[in-house]
Design an enzyme around this catalytic site. Structure first.
Site, PDB file in Angstrom:
ATOM      1  N   ASP A 107     -11.084  -8.555   7.648  1.00 40.91           N
ATOM      2  CA  ASP A 107     -12.476  -8.380   7.239  1.00 40.91           C
ATOM      3  C   ASP A 107     -13.190  -9.725   7.135  1.00 40.91           C
ATOM      4  O   ASP A 107     -14.365  -9.848   7.498  1.00 40.91           O
ATOM      5  CB  ASP A 107     -12.550  -7.644   5.902  1.00 40.91           C
ATOM      6  N   ASP A 120      -5.348  -6.827   5.874  1.00 41.09           N
ATOM      7  CA  ASP A 120      -6.537  -6.093   5.462  1.00 41.09           C
ATOM      8  C   ASP A 120      -7.637  -7.075   5.065  1.00 41.09           C
ATOM      9  O   ASP A 120      -8.796  -6.972   5.508  1.00 41.09           O
ATOM     10  CB  ASP A 120      -6.171  -5.177   4.297  1.00 41.09           C
ATOM     11  N   ASP A 125      -3.466 -18.330   1.758  1.00 47.31           N
ATOM     12  CA  ASP A 125      -4.638 -19.008   1.217  1.00 47.31           C
ATOM     13  C   ASP A 125      -5.124 -20.091   2.166  1.00 47.31           C
ATOM     14  O   ASP A 125      -6.334 -20.261   2.378  1.00 47.31           O
ATOM     15  CB  ASP A 125      -4.359 -19.581  -0.178  1.00 47.31           C
ATOM     16  N   LYS A 184       3.104 -15.606   2.249  1.00 46.38           N
ATOM     17  CA  LYS A 184       3.122 -16.341   0.985  1.00 46.38           C
ATOM     18  C   LYS A 184       4.578 -16.605   0.621  1.00 46.38           C
ATOM     19  O   LYS A 184       5.070 -16.220  -0.446  1.00 46.38           O
ATOM     20  CB  LYS A 184       2.407 -15.529  -0.101  1.00 46.38           C
ATOM     21  N   TYR A 186       0.813  -1.214   0.000  1.00 51.14           N
ATOM     22  CA  TYR A 186       0.000   0.000   0.000  1.00 51.14           C
ATOM     23  C   TYR A 186       0.850   1.270   0.000  1.00 51.14           C
ATOM     24  O   TYR A 186       0.368   2.345  -0.348  1.00 51.14           O
ATOM     25  CB  TYR A 186      -0.914   0.023   1.231  1.00 51.14           C
TER      26      TYR A 186
END
Length: 356
Positions: A243, A239, A215, A183, A137
Protein backbone atom coordinates in the site's frame (compact mmCIF):
# COMPACT_ATOMS: atom_id res chain seq x y z
CA UNK A 1 -8.20 -22.37 -28.25
CA UNK A 2 -10.72 -20.18 -26.45
CA UNK A 3 -9.70 -18.64 -23.12
CA UNK A 4 -12.32 -18.89 -20.38
CA UNK A 5 -12.39 -15.85 -18.09
CA UNK A 6 -14.51 -15.63 -14.96
CA UNK A 7 -15.77 -12.07 -14.36
CA UNK A 8 -16.55 -10.94 -10.80
CA UNK A 9 -17.81 -7.36 -11.13
CA UNK A 10 -18.62 -7.02 -7.43
CA UNK A 11 -20.09 -3.96 -5.74
CA UNK A 12 -20.49 -0.17 -5.97
CA UNK A 13 -17.89 1.03 -8.54
CA UNK A 14 -16.97 -2.57 -9.29
CA UNK A 15 -19.34 -3.00 -12.27
CA UNK A 16 -18.33 0.43 -13.61
CA UNK A 17 -14.61 -0.28 -13.76
CA UNK A 18 -15.14 -3.87 -14.87
CA UNK A 19 -17.12 -2.60 -17.87
CA UNK A 20 -14.18 -0.33 -18.71
CA UNK A 21 -11.67 -3.17 -18.45
CA UNK A 22 -13.75 -5.47 -20.64
CA UNK A 23 -14.16 -2.77 -23.31
CA UNK A 24 -10.39 -2.40 -23.49
CA UNK A 25 -9.95 -6.17 -23.60
CA UNK A 26 -12.38 -6.39 -26.52
CA UNK A 27 -10.62 -3.58 -28.39
CA UNK A 28 -7.08 -4.84 -27.95
CA UNK A 29 -8.06 -8.43 -28.82
CA UNK A 30 -9.86 -7.61 -32.04
CA UNK A 31 -8.22 -9.37 -34.98
CA UNK A 32 -5.25 -10.50 -32.87
CA UNK A 33 -5.91 -14.23 -32.61
CA UNK A 34 -6.96 -14.09 -28.97
CA UNK A 35 -10.38 -15.69 -28.55
CA UNK A 36 -12.03 -15.64 -25.16
CA UNK A 37 -15.34 -16.26 -23.46
CA UNK A 38 -16.55 -14.33 -20.42
CA UNK A 39 -18.45 -15.97 -17.57
CA UNK A 40 -20.02 -13.27 -15.38
CA UNK A 41 -21.10 -14.53 -11.95
CA UNK A 42 -22.03 -12.82 -8.63
CA UNK A 43 -19.45 -12.33 -5.90
CA UNK A 44 -19.04 -10.31 -2.72
CA UNK A 45 -22.05 -8.19 -1.83
CA UNK A 46 -23.65 -9.10 -5.14
CA UNK A 47 -23.28 -12.77 -4.19
CA UNK A 48 -24.97 -12.15 -0.84
CA UNK A 49 -27.83 -10.29 -2.48
CA UNK A 50 -28.38 -12.85 -5.24
CA UNK A 51 -27.52 -16.15 -3.56
CA UNK A 52 -27.15 -15.48 0.17
CA UNK A 53 -23.39 -16.04 0.16
CA UNK A 54 -20.40 -13.86 -0.85
CA UNK A 55 -18.96 -16.84 -2.73
CA UNK A 56 -21.89 -18.81 -4.15
CA UNK A 57 -21.17 -22.44 -5.01
CA UNK A 58 -21.82 -21.82 -8.71
CA UNK A 59 -19.44 -18.84 -8.71
CA UNK A 60 -16.65 -20.93 -7.19
CA UNK A 61 -17.27 -23.77 -9.64
CA UNK A 62 -17.11 -21.34 -12.56
CA UNK A 63 -13.86 -19.82 -11.27
CA UNK A 64 -12.25 -23.22 -10.74
CA UNK A 65 -13.03 -24.22 -14.32
CA UNK A 66 -11.71 -21.01 -15.86
CA UNK A 67 -8.27 -20.02 -17.13
CA UNK A 68 -8.23 -16.71 -15.26
CA UNK A 69 -10.42 -14.69 -12.90
CA UNK A 70 -11.02 -10.94 -13.18
CA UNK A 71 -12.28 -9.24 -10.01
CA UNK A 72 -13.25 -5.57 -9.75
CA UNK A 73 -14.07 -4.47 -6.17
CA UNK A 74 -16.28 -5.72 -3.36
CA UNK A 75 -17.77 -4.60 -0.07
CA UNK A 76 -19.36 -1.45 1.28
CA UNK A 77 -21.68 -0.08 3.96
CA UNK A 78 -24.71 -1.99 2.68
CA UNK A 79 -23.33 -5.16 4.25
CA UNK A 80 -21.76 -3.70 7.40
CA UNK A 81 -22.76 -5.84 10.36
CA UNK A 82 -24.33 -8.52 8.19
CA UNK A 83 -23.94 -12.18 9.23
CA UNK A 84 -21.92 -12.75 6.06
CA UNK A 85 -19.67 -10.08 4.61
CA UNK A 86 -18.28 -9.59 1.09
CA UNK A 87 -14.74 -9.79 2.46
CA UNK A 88 -15.38 -13.33 3.67
CA UNK A 89 -15.90 -14.27 0.05
CA UNK A 90 -12.50 -12.89 -0.87
CA UNK A 91 -10.75 -14.94 1.80
CA UNK A 92 -12.76 -17.99 0.74
CA UNK A 93 -11.89 -17.78 -2.95
CA UNK A 94 -8.20 -17.26 -2.16
CA UNK A 95 -8.26 -20.41 -0.07
CA UNK A 96 -10.30 -22.44 -2.57
CA UNK A 97 -8.02 -21.52 -5.48
CA UNK A 98 -4.87 -21.82 -3.32
CA UNK A 99 -3.83 -18.25 -4.17
CA UNK A 100 -0.82 -18.00 -1.87
CA UNK A 101 1.18 -15.41 -3.84
CA UNK A 102 0.06 -11.81 -4.24
CA UNK A 103 2.00 -9.82 -6.82
CA UNK A 104 1.81 -6.03 -7.00
CA UNK A 105 3.84 -4.06 -9.52
CA UNK A 106 4.87 -0.50 -8.72
CA UNK A 107 5.87 1.48 -11.78
CA UNK A 108 5.99 5.22 -12.25
CA UNK A 109 6.01 5.91 -15.97
CA UNK A 110 7.16 9.28 -17.36
CA UNK A 111 3.50 10.14 -17.94
CA UNK A 112 2.66 9.44 -14.27
CA UNK A 113 5.73 11.12 -12.77
CA UNK A 114 4.02 14.46 -12.19
CA UNK A 115 1.34 12.77 -10.10
CA UNK A 116 3.84 11.01 -7.84
CA UNK A 117 4.82 12.54 -4.49
CA UNK A 118 8.32 11.22 -5.21
CA UNK A 119 10.68 13.42 -7.18
CA UNK A 120 13.12 10.75 -8.25
CA UNK A 121 14.96 11.12 -11.52
CA UNK A 122 15.64 7.39 -11.86
CA UNK A 123 12.92 5.01 -13.12
CA UNK A 124 10.74 3.31 -10.50
CA UNK A 125 9.78 -0.23 -11.50
CA UNK A 126 9.61 -2.97 -8.88
CA UNK A 127 7.29 -5.80 -7.84
CA UNK A 128 6.24 -6.88 -4.35
CA UNK A 129 5.70 -10.63 -3.97
CA UNK A 130 3.67 -11.11 -0.79
CA UNK A 131 2.81 -14.40 0.89
CA UNK A 132 -0.98 -14.27 1.09
CA UNK A 133 -2.44 -17.22 2.99
CA UNK A 134 -0.39 -17.63 6.15
CA UNK A 135 1.45 -15.61 8.80
CA UNK A 136 -0.10 -13.57 11.59
CA UNK A 137 -3.42 -13.09 9.76
CA UNK A 138 -4.10 -16.82 9.86
CA UNK A 139 -1.98 -18.20 12.72
CA UNK A 140 -3.52 -19.87 15.75
CA UNK A 141 -4.13 -19.56 18.64
CA UNK A 142 -5.90 -16.21 18.51
CA UNK A 143 -7.34 -14.90 21.75
CA UNK A 144 -8.97 -11.80 23.18
CA UNK A 145 -9.26 -11.70 26.96
CA UNK A 146 -10.11 -9.01 29.50
CA UNK A 147 -6.49 -8.05 30.05
CA UNK A 148 -4.66 -9.22 26.91
CA UNK A 149 -4.96 -10.17 23.25
CA UNK A 150 -2.96 -12.78 21.33
CA UNK A 151 -2.17 -13.26 17.66
CA UNK A 152 0.18 -15.94 16.38
CA UNK A 153 2.77 -15.51 13.63
CA UNK A 154 3.42 -18.93 12.12
CA UNK A 155 5.10 -20.11 8.93
CA UNK A 156 5.96 -23.60 7.71
CA UNK A 157 8.98 -24.38 5.57
CA UNK A 158 6.73 -25.34 2.66
CA UNK A 159 4.86 -22.00 2.77
CA UNK A 160 8.14 -20.09 2.62
CA UNK A 161 9.61 -22.30 -0.10
CA UNK A 162 6.72 -21.99 -2.54
CA UNK A 163 6.48 -18.18 -2.37
CA UNK A 164 10.25 -17.88 -2.64
CA UNK A 165 10.31 -19.80 -5.91
CA UNK A 166 7.62 -17.46 -7.27
CA UNK A 167 9.78 -14.44 -6.45
CA UNK A 168 12.96 -15.83 -7.96
CA UNK A 169 11.22 -17.05 -11.10
CA UNK A 170 9.75 -13.58 -11.54
CA UNK A 171 13.17 -12.00 -11.03
CA UNK A 172 14.58 -14.21 -13.78
CA UNK A 173 12.17 -12.51 -16.19
CA UNK A 174 13.02 -9.03 -14.92
CA UNK A 175 16.33 -7.53 -13.71
CA UNK A 176 17.45 -10.59 -11.71
CA UNK A 177 17.43 -9.07 -8.23
CA UNK A 178 15.48 -10.27 -5.17
CA UNK A 179 15.34 -8.46 -1.82
CA UNK A 180 13.91 -10.36 1.16
CA UNK A 181 12.19 -7.97 3.58
CA UNK A 182 11.85 -9.21 7.15
CA UNK A 183 12.55 -8.44 10.82
CA UNK A 184 15.16 -11.10 11.45
CA UNK A 185 16.76 -9.16 14.28
CA UNK A 186 13.59 -9.75 16.33
CA UNK A 187 11.29 -12.44 14.91
CA UNK A 188 11.86 -16.20 14.86
CA UNK A 189 9.72 -16.49 11.73
CA UNK A 190 11.95 -13.99 9.95
CA UNK A 191 15.04 -15.98 10.94
CA UNK A 192 13.37 -19.04 9.39
CA UNK A 193 12.60 -17.06 6.23
CA UNK A 194 16.25 -16.00 5.93
CA UNK A 195 17.50 -19.55 6.30
CA UNK A 196 15.16 -21.04 3.70
CA UNK A 197 15.35 -18.18 1.19
CA UNK A 198 19.16 -18.25 1.28
CA UNK A 199 19.09 -21.95 0.44
CA UNK A 200 16.74 -21.41 -2.50
CA UNK A 201 18.70 -18.38 -3.71
CA UNK A 202 21.63 -20.72 -4.34
CA UNK A 203 19.47 -22.46 -6.98
CA UNK A 204 19.30 -19.18 -8.94
CA UNK A 205 22.95 -18.11 -9.36
CA UNK A 206 22.02 -15.48 -11.95
CA UNK A 207 19.89 -13.62 -9.42
CA UNK A 208 21.40 -11.11 -7.02
CA UNK A 209 19.96 -11.75 -3.57
CA UNK A 210 20.00 -9.44 -0.56
CA UNK A 211 17.95 -8.71 2.56
CA UNK A 212 16.48 -5.68 4.31
CA UNK A 213 14.71 -5.12 7.60
CA UNK A 214 11.14 -3.97 7.03
CA UNK A 215 11.63 -0.57 8.67
CA UNK A 216 14.63 0.15 6.44
CA UNK A 217 12.78 -1.10 3.35
CA UNK A 218 9.82 1.17 4.08
CA UNK A 219 12.16 4.16 4.08
CA UNK A 220 13.98 3.04 0.93
CA UNK A 221 10.69 2.71 -0.99
CA UNK A 222 10.33 6.45 -0.45
CA UNK A 223 13.95 7.59 -0.65
CA UNK A 224 15.55 5.19 -3.14
CA UNK A 225 12.92 2.96 -4.82
CA UNK A 226 15.00 2.40 -7.95
CA UNK A 227 17.23 -0.02 -6.03
CA UNK A 228 14.43 -2.59 -5.88
CA UNK A 229 13.46 -5.15 -8.52
CA UNK A 230 11.54 -7.93 -6.73
CA UNK A 231 10.67 -7.55 -3.04
CA UNK A 232 9.84 -10.84 -1.33
CA UNK A 233 8.07 -10.68 2.02
CA UNK A 234 5.57 -12.26 4.39
CA UNK A 235 1.88 -11.44 4.70
CA UNK A 236 1.77 -8.60 7.25
CA UNK A 237 4.80 -6.72 5.93
CA UNK A 238 3.62 -7.21 2.34
CA UNK A 239 0.19 -5.80 3.16
CA UNK A 240 1.71 -2.60 4.53
CA UNK A 241 4.56 -2.13 2.06
CA UNK A 242 2.44 -2.73 -1.03
CA UNK A 243 0.00 0.00 0.00
CA UNK A 244 2.88 2.36 0.72
CA UNK A 245 4.39 1.59 -2.67
CA UNK A 246 1.04 2.11 -4.41
CA UNK A 247 0.69 5.58 -2.94
CA UNK A 248 4.02 6.63 -4.46
CA UNK A 249 2.44 6.40 -7.93
CA UNK A 250 0.05 9.25 -7.15
CA UNK A 251 -3.20 7.28 -6.89
CA UNK A 252 -4.36 3.90 -5.64
CA UNK A 253 -6.61 3.92 -8.68
CA UNK A 254 -3.71 3.05 -10.98
CA UNK A 255 -2.27 -0.15 -9.47
CA UNK A 256 -3.26 -3.70 -10.49
CA UNK A 257 -2.50 -6.93 -8.69
CA UNK A 258 -2.31 -10.65 -9.33
CA UNK A 259 -2.86 -13.55 -6.92
CA UNK A 260 -1.65 -16.99 -8.00
CA UNK A 261 -1.01 -20.50 -6.80
CA UNK A 262 1.02 -23.39 -8.16
CA UNK A 263 -1.73 -24.40 -10.57
CA UNK A 264 -5.26 -23.41 -11.48
CA UNK A 265 -6.45 -19.93 -12.47
CA UNK A 266 -4.83 -16.75 -11.19
CA UNK A 267 -6.97 -13.87 -9.95
CA UNK A 268 -6.44 -10.30 -11.19
CA UNK A 269 -7.85 -7.25 -9.42
CA UNK A 270 -7.31 -3.55 -8.69
CA UNK A 271 -5.82 -2.87 -5.28
CA UNK A 272 -8.42 -0.22 -4.40
CA UNK A 273 -11.81 -0.74 -2.82
CA UNK A 274 -15.38 -0.33 -4.01
CA UNK A 275 -15.53 3.46 -3.30
CA UNK A 276 -19.22 3.73 -2.34
CA UNK A 277 -18.93 7.54 -2.15
CA UNK A 278 -18.45 7.88 -5.91
CA UNK A 279 -20.43 4.87 -7.13
CA UNK A 280 -22.84 5.75 -9.90
CA UNK A 281 -21.19 9.09 -10.63
CA UNK A 282 -19.18 7.74 -13.56
CA UNK A 283 -15.89 9.18 -12.31
CA UNK A 284 -14.08 6.08 -11.00
CA UNK A 285 -10.51 5.72 -12.26
CA UNK A 286 -10.44 2.69 -14.59
CA UNK A 287 -6.65 2.45 -14.87
CA UNK A 288 -6.14 -0.14 -12.14
CA UNK A 289 -8.80 -2.43 -13.61
CA UNK A 290 -7.47 -1.98 -17.14
CA UNK A 291 -3.93 -2.71 -15.95
CA UNK A 292 -5.26 -5.83 -14.23
CA UNK A 293 -6.53 -6.94 -17.64
CA UNK A 294 -3.04 -6.32 -19.04
CA UNK A 295 -1.48 -8.42 -16.27
CA UNK A 296 -3.90 -11.22 -17.07
CA UNK A 297 -2.96 -11.14 -20.74
CA UNK A 298 0.74 -11.35 -19.85
CA UNK A 299 0.75 -13.94 -17.09
CA UNK A 300 -2.21 -16.20 -17.85
CA UNK A 301 -2.29 -16.07 -21.65
CA UNK A 302 1.26 -15.24 -22.73
CA UNK A 303 0.10 -12.19 -24.68
CA UNK A 304 2.56 -9.59 -23.46
CA UNK A 305 2.21 -7.95 -26.87
CA UNK A 306 -1.41 -7.06 -26.19
CA UNK A 307 -0.58 -5.98 -22.63
CA UNK A 308 2.09 -3.63 -23.99
CA UNK A 309 -0.48 -2.00 -26.27
CA UNK A 310 -2.76 -1.42 -23.30
CA UNK A 311 0.05 0.07 -21.22
CA UNK A 312 1.06 2.39 -24.03
CA UNK A 313 -2.57 3.43 -24.51
CA UNK A 314 -2.81 4.32 -20.81
CA UNK A 315 0.46 6.28 -20.89
CA UNK A 316 -0.60 8.25 -23.96
CA UNK A 317 -3.97 9.04 -22.41
CA UNK A 318 -2.43 10.22 -19.14
CA UNK A 319 0.20 12.25 -20.99
CA UNK A 320 -2.62 13.97 -22.86
CA UNK A 321 -4.15 15.02 -19.55
CA UNK A 322 -7.26 12.87 -19.92
CA UNK A 323 -7.54 11.70 -16.31
CA UNK A 324 -10.26 11.21 -13.71
CA UNK A 325 -10.71 13.39 -10.57
CA UNK A 326 -8.44 11.22 -8.38
CA UNK A 327 -5.56 12.49 -10.53
CA UNK A 328 -6.88 16.04 -10.60
CA UNK A 329 -8.66 15.75 -13.94
CA UNK A 330 -12.22 16.10 -15.15
CA UNK A 331 -12.60 13.05 -17.38
CA UNK A 332 -15.30 10.50 -16.68
CA UNK A 333 -14.66 6.78 -16.51
CA UNK A 334 -16.19 6.38 -19.96
CA UNK A 335 -14.17 9.24 -21.46
CA UNK A 336 -10.88 7.92 -20.15
CA UNK A 337 -11.69 4.39 -21.32
CA UNK A 338 -12.62 5.66 -24.78
CA UNK A 339 -9.37 7.65 -24.98
CA UNK A 340 -7.29 4.58 -24.08
CA UNK A 341 -9.07 2.51 -26.73
CA UNK A 342 -8.61 5.25 -29.33
CA UNK A 343 -4.87 5.41 -28.62
CA UNK A 344 -4.62 1.62 -28.97
CA UNK A 345 -6.43 1.70 -32.33
CA UNK A 346 -4.45 4.70 -33.60
CA UNK A 347 -1.12 3.15 -32.66
CA UNK A 348 -2.07 -0.13 -34.29
CA UNK A 349 -3.25 1.61 -37.46
CA UNK A 350 -0.03 3.64 -37.63
CA UNK A 351 2.07 0.49 -37.20
CA UNK A 352 0.14 -1.41 -39.86
CA UNK A 353 0.35 1.53 -42.28
CA UNK A 354 4.13 1.60 -41.92
CA UNK A 355 4.53 -2.17 -42.40
CA UNK A 356 2.47 -2.86 -45.51
Amino acid sequence: MTANITVLAGDYIGPEIMAAGLKVLAAVSEGQGFDYQLHEVPFGGAGIDQAGDPLPAETLKTAQQSDAVLLAAIGGPKWDGAPKTPEQGLLAIRKALNLFANIRPTEISPAMQKYSPLKNTEPVDFVIVRELTSGIYFGTPRETAADYALDTMRYTNEEIERITHVAFEMAMKRRKHVTLVDKANVLATSKRWRKIVAQIAAEYPEVTYDTSYVDAASMKIISAPSQFDVILTENLFGDILSDEAAETTGSLGTIPSMSRGTDGPSLYEPIHGSAPDIAGKGIADPISMIRSVAMMLTHSFDRADLAAEITEGINQTVAAGIVTPDLGGKATTAEMTKAIINHIKESRHSYESNHV
